[in-house]
Design an enzyme around this catalytic site. Sequence first.
Site, mmCIF file in Angstrom:
data_model
loop_
_atom_site.group_PDB
_atom_site.id
_atom_site.type_symbol
_atom_site.label_atom_id
_atom_site.label_comp_id
_atom_site.label_asym_id
_atom_site.label_seq_id
_atom_site.Cartn_x
_atom_site.Cartn_y
_atom_site.Cartn_z
ATOM 1 N N SER A 141 0.872 -1.184 0.000
ATOM 2 C CA SER A 141 0.000 0.000 0.000
ATOM 3 C C SER A 141 0.904 1.228 0.000
ATOM 4 C CB SER A 141 -0.835 -0.018 1.289
ATOM 5 O OG SER A 141 -1.491 1.207 1.503
ATOM 6 N N TYR A 154 -1.732 -1.262 10.619
ATOM 7 C CA TYR A 154 -1.810 -1.408 9.158
ATOM 8 C C TYR A 154 -0.513 -0.922 8.495
ATOM 9 C CZ TYR A 154 -3.816 -1.152 4.455
ATOM 10 O OH TYR A 154 -4.070 -1.332 3.109
HETATM 11 N N1 LIG Z 1 -8.866 -0.440 -0.631
HETATM 12 C C1 LIG Z 1 -7.806 0.348 -0.591
HETATM 13 O O1 LIG Z 1 -7.912 1.592 -0.680
HETATM 14 C C2 LIG Z 1 -6.436 -0.237 -0.483
HETATM 15 C C3 LIG Z 1 -5.330 0.603 -0.599
HETATM 16 C C4 LIG Z 1 -4.053 0.070 -0.472
HETATM 17 C C5 LIG Z 1 -3.886 -1.295 -0.245
HETATM 18 N N2 LIG Z 1 -4.979 -2.088 -0.123
HETATM 19 C C6 LIG Z 1 -4.745 -3.509 0.131
HETATM 20 O O2 LIG Z 1 -5.339 -4.254 -0.909
HETATM 21 C C7 LIG Z 1 -5.663 -5.566 -0.445
HETATM 22 C C8 LIG Z 1 -7.105 -5.868 -0.814
HETATM 23 O O3 LIG Z 1 -7.933 -4.898 -0.192
HETATM 24 P P1 LIG Z 1 -9.417 -4.569 -0.695
HETATM 25 O O4 LIG Z 1 -9.531 -3.107 -0.869
HETATM 26 O O5 LIG Z 1 -9.795 -5.469 -1.814
HETATM 27 O O6 LIG Z 1 -10.207 -4.932 0.644
HETATM 28 P P2 LIG Z 1 -11.452 -5.925 0.863
HETATM 29 O O7 LIG Z 1 -11.776 -5.827 2.304
HETATM 30 O O8 LIG Z 1 -12.503 -5.637 -0.159
HETATM 31 O O9 LIG Z 1 -10.808 -7.332 0.512
HETATM 32 C C9 LIG Z 1 -9.986 -8.028 1.399
HETATM 33 C C10 LIG Z 1 -10.425 -9.478 1.390
HETATM 34 O O10 LIG Z 1 -9.559 -10.218 2.251
HETATM 35 C C11 LIG Z 1 -10.361 -11.156 2.952
HETATM 36 N N3 LIG Z 1 -9.707 -11.540 4.200
HETATM 37 C C12 LIG Z 1 -9.594 -10.820 5.336
HETATM 38 N N4 LIG Z 1 -8.969 -11.537 6.265
HETATM 39 C C13 LIG Z 1 -8.680 -12.743 5.722
HETATM 40 C C14 LIG Z 1 -8.053 -13.920 6.193
HETATM 41 N N5 LIG Z 1 -7.577 -14.019 7.446
HETATM 42 N N6 LIG Z 1 -7.926 -14.971 5.351
HETATM 43 C C15 LIG Z 1 -8.416 -14.891 4.080
HETATM 44 N N7 LIG Z 1 -9.025 -13.807 3.580
HETATM 45 C C16 LIG Z 1 -9.157 -12.744 4.393
HETATM 46 C C17 LIG Z 1 -11.670 -10.435 3.208
HETATM 47 O O11 LIG Z 1 -12.730 -11.349 3.480
HETATM 48 C C18 LIG Z 1 -11.858 -9.655 1.920
HETATM 49 O O12 LIG Z 1 -12.645 -10.370 0.982
HETATM 50 C C19 LIG Z 1 -5.401 -5.547 1.062
HETATM 51 O O13 LIG Z 1 -4.153 -6.140 1.328
HETATM 52 C C20 LIG Z 1 -5.372 -4.068 1.375
HETATM 53 O O14 LIG Z 1 -4.630 -3.793 2.535
HETATM 54 C C21 LIG Z 1 -6.247 -1.597 -0.251
#
Ligand SMILES: NC(=O)c1ccc[n+]([C@@H]2O[C@H](COP(=O)([O-])OP(=O)(O)OC[C@H]3O[C@@H](n4cnc5c(N)ncnc54)[C@H](O)[C@@H]3O)[C@@H](O)[C@H]2O)c1
Length: 255
Positions: A141, A154
């Site tokens: 991120s 985080y």
């Molecule tokens: N959304 C943003 O703005 C953003 C920005 C930077 C980085 N990220 C990163 O991108 C990645 C995906 O995020 P997203 O936005 O799709 O979020 P999201 O919450 O939509 O998706 C994350 C998924 O991970 C699953 N998950 C959580 N804990 C888990 C576990 N212990 N085992 C298996 N699955 C698990 C959740 O059920 C969910 O479906 C993450 O690593 C997040 O930190 C997101």
Amino acid sequence: MNRLQDKTAIITGGAGEIGFAAARKFVEEGARVMLVDLDEEGLKKKAGELAPDQVQYIQADVSQSKDVQAYVKAALDAFGHIDVFFNNAGIEGAVHSIPEYPEEDFQKVVDVNVKGVFLGMKYVMPHMLERKKGSIIITSSVAGLIGNPGMVAYITSKHAVIGIMRTAAAEAAGHGVRVNSVHPGVIDSRMMESLEKGMNPDDPQSVHEAFSQQVPLGRYGKEEEIAHLVTFLASDEASYITGSLYVADGGMTIS
Ligand SMILES: NC(=O)c1ccc[n+]([C@@H]2O[C@H](COP(=O)([O-])OP(=O)(O)OC[C@H]3O[C@@H](n4cnc5c(N)ncnc54)[C@H](O)[C@@H]3O)[C@@H](O)[C@H]2O)c1
């Protein structure tokens, strides 16, 4: 539209917004994908949106070793090999200052975001090293590059996975396996809505506007914009790229 033709992929967090956007793109580009997520209902629903002969799913907790071994086995049983690993599942954790941050919440974020990524590497890498090919993409991120008040768990976790990426890239390069990280900025998503609420429960919209103003391109990103980058890194077009950090943040970290 066949940049991933005949390739197979594991995507963790595959029921989530970025993971599923990548799954959709991988499938469009000809790959077969194994979606992995804690959320079984979400997996079922999302898998139903993709071509049935190109998608399978397995419920697993990425922070549990036995679950990780089970998802790797499921992918090998289904496809025979693994070409691409999008090591992406993550949680945002609570928003508190460091003195207020509950120890259990810190541990939970580290368990999923750091140990989960490590375990994925531990059990997927041997197959790729043996075949002498493969591409691994870890989701960090902008929170892996800069700090922000209230998000110690985080931010720590997203810095830590850069260490995993660099170590894995160094260990795997001599075996033809590439490892890179992607660094999304603020994406229009459930996760950002949750963080906005955590930062200002009474007025999350003001947080949204403040973040938007920090982005030189002037807006939040879309999950598809991350999926395009991940697809490139997964494909053979990125054949000379390993150990690198790929930022997709609308310029948020320019200065
Ligand atoms: N959304 C943003 O703005 C953003 C920005 C930077 C980085 N990220 C990163 O991108 C990645 C995906 O995020 P997203 O936005 O799709 O979020 P999201 O919450 O939509 O998706 C994350 C998924 O991970 C699953 N998950 C959580 N804990 C888990 C576990 N212990 N085992 C298996 N699955 C698990 C959740 O059920 C969910 O479906 C993450 O690593 C997040 O930190 C997101």
